[in-house]
Design a protein around this motif. Structure first.
Motif, short mmCIF file in Angstrom:
data_model
loop_
_atom_site.label_atom_id
_atom_site.label_comp_id
_atom_site.label_asym_id
_atom_site.label_seq_id
_atom_site.Cartn_x
_atom_site.Cartn_y
_atom_site.Cartn_z
N PRO A 1 0.83 -1.21 0.00
CA PRO A 1 0.00 0.00 0.00
C PRO A 1 0.87 1.26 0.00
O PRO A 1 1.92 1.30 0.63
N GLN B 1 0.39 5.38 0.62
CA GLN B 1 -0.49 6.50 0.98
C GLN B 1 0.26 7.80 0.69
O GLN B 1 0.38 8.19 -0.45
N GLY B 2 0.82 8.42 1.72
CA GLY B 2 1.61 9.63 1.46
C GLY B 2 2.95 9.32 0.81
O GLY B 2 3.58 10.17 0.19
N GLY B 3 3.41 8.09 1.00
CA GLY B 3 4.67 7.66 0.40
C GLY B 3 5.91 8.13 1.14
O GLY B 3 7.03 7.88 0.70
N THR B 4 5.74 8.78 2.29
CA THR B 4 6.91 9.35 2.98
C THR B 4 7.77 8.28 3.65
O THR B 4 8.91 8.55 4.02
N ASP B 5 7.24 7.09 3.82
CA ASP B 5 8.06 5.94 4.21
C ASP B 5 8.35 5.06 2.99
O ASP B 5 9.49 4.71 2.74
N VAL B 6 7.29 4.72 2.25
CA VAL B 6 7.45 3.75 1.16
C VAL B 6 8.44 4.24 0.11
O VAL B 6 9.33 3.50 -0.31
N ARG C 1 13.42 -1.97 -0.20
CA ARG C 1 12.51 -2.98 -0.73
C ARG C 1 12.19 -2.70 -2.20
O ARG C 1 12.25 -1.57 -2.66
N TYR D 1 -1.22 14.56 8.75
CA TYR D 1 -0.93 15.20 10.04
C TYR D 1 -1.40 16.65 10.06
O TYR D 1 -1.88 17.14 11.08
N GLY E 1 8.37 15.39 11.21
CA GLY E 1 9.07 15.90 10.04
C GLY E 1 9.01 17.41 9.86
O GLY E 1 9.33 18.19 10.76
N SER F 1 0.59 10.33 6.93
CA SER F 1 -0.68 10.04 7.57
C SER F 1 -0.50 9.13 8.77
O SER F 1 0.51 8.41 8.88
N ASN G 1 1.79 5.74 9.36
CA ASN G 1 2.59 5.52 10.58
C ASN G 1 2.27 4.14 11.15
O ASN G 1 3.17 3.40 11.57
N ASP H 1 5.68 8.67 15.74
CA ASP H 1 5.21 9.60 16.77
C ASP H 1 3.74 9.47 17.12
O ASP H 1 3.32 9.91 18.19
N ILE I 1 -5.57 -0.84 6.38
CA ILE I 1 -6.04 0.00 7.49
C ILE I 1 -7.07 0.96 6.93
O ILE I 1 -6.81 1.69 5.97
C1 LIG Z 1 12.00 13.58 5.98
C2 LIG Z 1 11.11 12.67 6.79
C3 LIG Z 1 10.83 12.98 8.11
C4 LIG Z 1 10.02 12.16 8.87
N1 LIG Z 1 9.77 12.50 10.18
C5 LIG Z 1 8.98 11.70 10.94
C6 LIG Z 1 8.72 12.03 12.29
O1 LIG Z 1 9.18 13.04 12.80
N2 LIG Z 1 7.92 11.19 13.00
C7 LIG Z 1 7.38 10.05 12.46
O2 LIG Z 1 6.66 9.34 13.15
N3 LIG Z 1 7.61 9.72 11.18
C8 LIG Z 1 8.40 10.50 10.40
N4 LIG Z 1 8.66 10.15 9.10
C9 LIG Z 1 8.10 8.90 8.57
C10 LIG Z 1 6.75 9.06 7.84
O3 LIG Z 1 6.54 10.39 7.42
C11 LIG Z 1 5.58 8.64 8.76
O4 LIG Z 1 5.73 7.31 9.18
C12 LIG Z 1 4.23 8.80 8.06
O5 LIG Z 1 3.21 8.67 9.04
C13 LIG Z 1 3.99 7.79 6.96
O6 LIG Z 1 2.74 8.09 6.37
P1 LIG Z 1 2.52 7.94 4.78
O7 LIG Z 1 1.09 8.23 4.52
O8 LIG Z 1 3.51 8.75 4.04
O9 LIG Z 1 2.83 6.39 4.61
P2 LIG Z 1 3.41 5.57 3.36
O10 LIG Z 1 4.84 5.85 3.16
O11 LIG Z 1 2.52 5.70 2.18
O12 LIG Z 1 3.23 4.10 3.99
C14 LIG Z 1 3.92 3.72 5.17
C15 LIG Z 1 3.67 2.24 5.45
O13 LIG Z 1 2.30 2.04 5.74
C16 LIG Z 1 1.71 1.15 4.78
N5 LIG Z 1 0.36 1.68 4.55
C17 LIG Z 1 0.02 2.94 4.16
N6 LIG Z 1 -1.31 3.08 4.13
C18 LIG Z 1 -1.83 1.88 4.49
C19 LIG Z 1 -3.16 1.37 4.65
N7 LIG Z 1 -4.24 2.13 4.46
N8 LIG Z 1 -3.31 0.08 5.04
C20 LIG Z 1 -2.23 -0.70 5.28
N9 LIG Z 1 -0.95 -0.28 5.16
C21 LIG Z 1 -0.76 0.98 4.76
C22 LIG Z 1 2.64 1.18 3.58
O14 LIG Z 1 2.58 0.02 2.79
C23 LIG Z 1 3.98 1.33 4.28
O15 LIG Z 1 4.42 0.08 4.78
C24 LIG Z 1 9.47 10.98 8.30
C25 LIG Z 1 9.73 10.67 6.95
C26 LIG Z 1 10.54 11.50 6.20
C27 LIG Z 1 10.81 11.15 4.77
#
Ligand SMILES: Cc1cc2nc3c(=O)[nH]c(=O)nc-3n(C[C@H](O)[C@H](O)[C@H](O)COP(=O)(O)OP(=O)(O)OC[C@H]3O[C@@H](n4cnc5c(N)ncnc54)[C@H](O)[C@@H]3O)c2cc1C
Length: 286
Positions: free
Chosen positions: A24, A26-31, A40, A72, A94, A103, A107, A116, A160
């Protein structure tokens, strides 16, 4: 790499059921970071950004249902009054760009011990709503959701959908130690949520164990010892800090030593409870 683009929740569940190894997005900030660094190489990405249902929140009978894609920045802007612990944690994530894309669903999906949103979700008794096409909906208490380092209770065909969080019935606080003030992964973090109606205090530890977790012994101690009508007894506060630290089982890594983390948890536990207690007594006096 396949790129699946459902436009409805039903389509998303069907896609995940048909291709359980699709990751999956979503925001892609981890993926995207993981893909860019070759951590991966998924055979398929399941892009959820067009599934509008995921990006909304609602409230019913004092319980908030926050869609997995709610960023967030929305939590900070719209839910700070009802879910103050989660909003405080969201403010530390971040940068503005990350808070606009990232999102709580992501997280939870990543399930990093340093995420967090986890400590305030634990402290507030949040429940994670997950769903699969063939298995239907499951409601998983946050305390049962985190299974190991970056491992959660999701089955392969599940996604989720939302997180359910009761509106704060008392003061909530989140505290995070980092190596600088912004754009930083927690060295460790701590959340408290006062539940005055139940004469109970919820807790959550971050980045201090293989999974986010509650400090159960510390919670039980407060349930027995707190006098909700009086100023905080310094001996109770000190013991709370000690018991919160006992719940930690941290590691040494580049961000901090286990010893430092254990110490910091006890300091943050005392601080957050002191802040919350100050608000609690202030509200009673008002
Ligand atoms: C520069 C930078 C700074 C950051 N700072 C912080 C910080 O201070 N604190 C913090 O906690 N995190 C931080 N992060 C990590 C990230 O931003 C958070 O974990 C964020 O909440 C991920 O949300 P996303 O929507 O981008 O997830 P994604 O990257 O899209 O997905 C994250 C994971 O969740 C899975 N996923 C997404 N949506 C679903 C769904 N609906 N159902 C099942 N699985 C799903 C994905 O497959 C992946 O494994 C940072 C990242 C970066 C790049």
């Amino acid at each position: 790499m396949d790129f699946l683009r459902p436009t409805t929740w039903a389509e998303a569940l069907a896609a995940k059921a048909d291709q359980p190894d699709a990751v999956p997005l979503q925001g892609g900030t981890d993926v995207m970071v993981e893909i860019n660094f070759a951590v991966r190489r998924p055979v398929a990405l399941l892009d959820l950004t067009r599934v509008a249902e995921l990006a909304t929140w609602s409230e019913q009978d004092g319980r908030y249902r926050v869609g997995a894609a709610v960023p967030y920045s929305t939590i900070i802007g719209e839910l700070g009054g009802a879910l103050p612990g989660l909003a405080q944690a969201a403010r530390t994530v971040g940068s503005p760009q990350i808070r606009n894309r990232g999102s709580v669903g992501g997280n939870l999906g990543a399930a990093s011990p340093a995420g967090d949103s986890h400590p305030p979700l634990l402290a507030a008794d949040a429940v994670i709503e997950v769903e699969s096409r063939d298995g239907g909906v499951r409601l998983i208490p946050a305390a049962e959701f985190y299974l190991g380092v970056k491992r959660n209770a999701l089955r392969l065909d599940e996604l989720i959908r939302a997180v359910h969080v009761p509106a704060a019935s008392g003061p909530q606080y989140f505290s995070k130690v980092g190596t600088r003030n912004a754009m930083v992964i927690a060295v460790c973090s701590f959340a408290v949520a006062l539940h005055p109606g139940d004469r109970r205090v919820g807790t959550g530890l971050g980045s201090a164990a293989p999974t986010p977790r509650r400090a159960l012994e510390a919670e039980e101690f407060l349930a027995g010892e707190l006098d909700w009508d009086a100023p905080l007894d310094p001996a109770v506060l000190r013991r709370f800090g000690e018991l919160a630290a006992r719940a930690a089982s941290p590691i040494d890594d580049v961000r901090g030593t286990a010893g430092y983390r254990t110490h910091a948890i006890s300091v943050m536990a005392r601080r957050t409870l002191t802040w919350a207690w100050h608000d609690h007594l202030g509200r009673r006096a008002a």
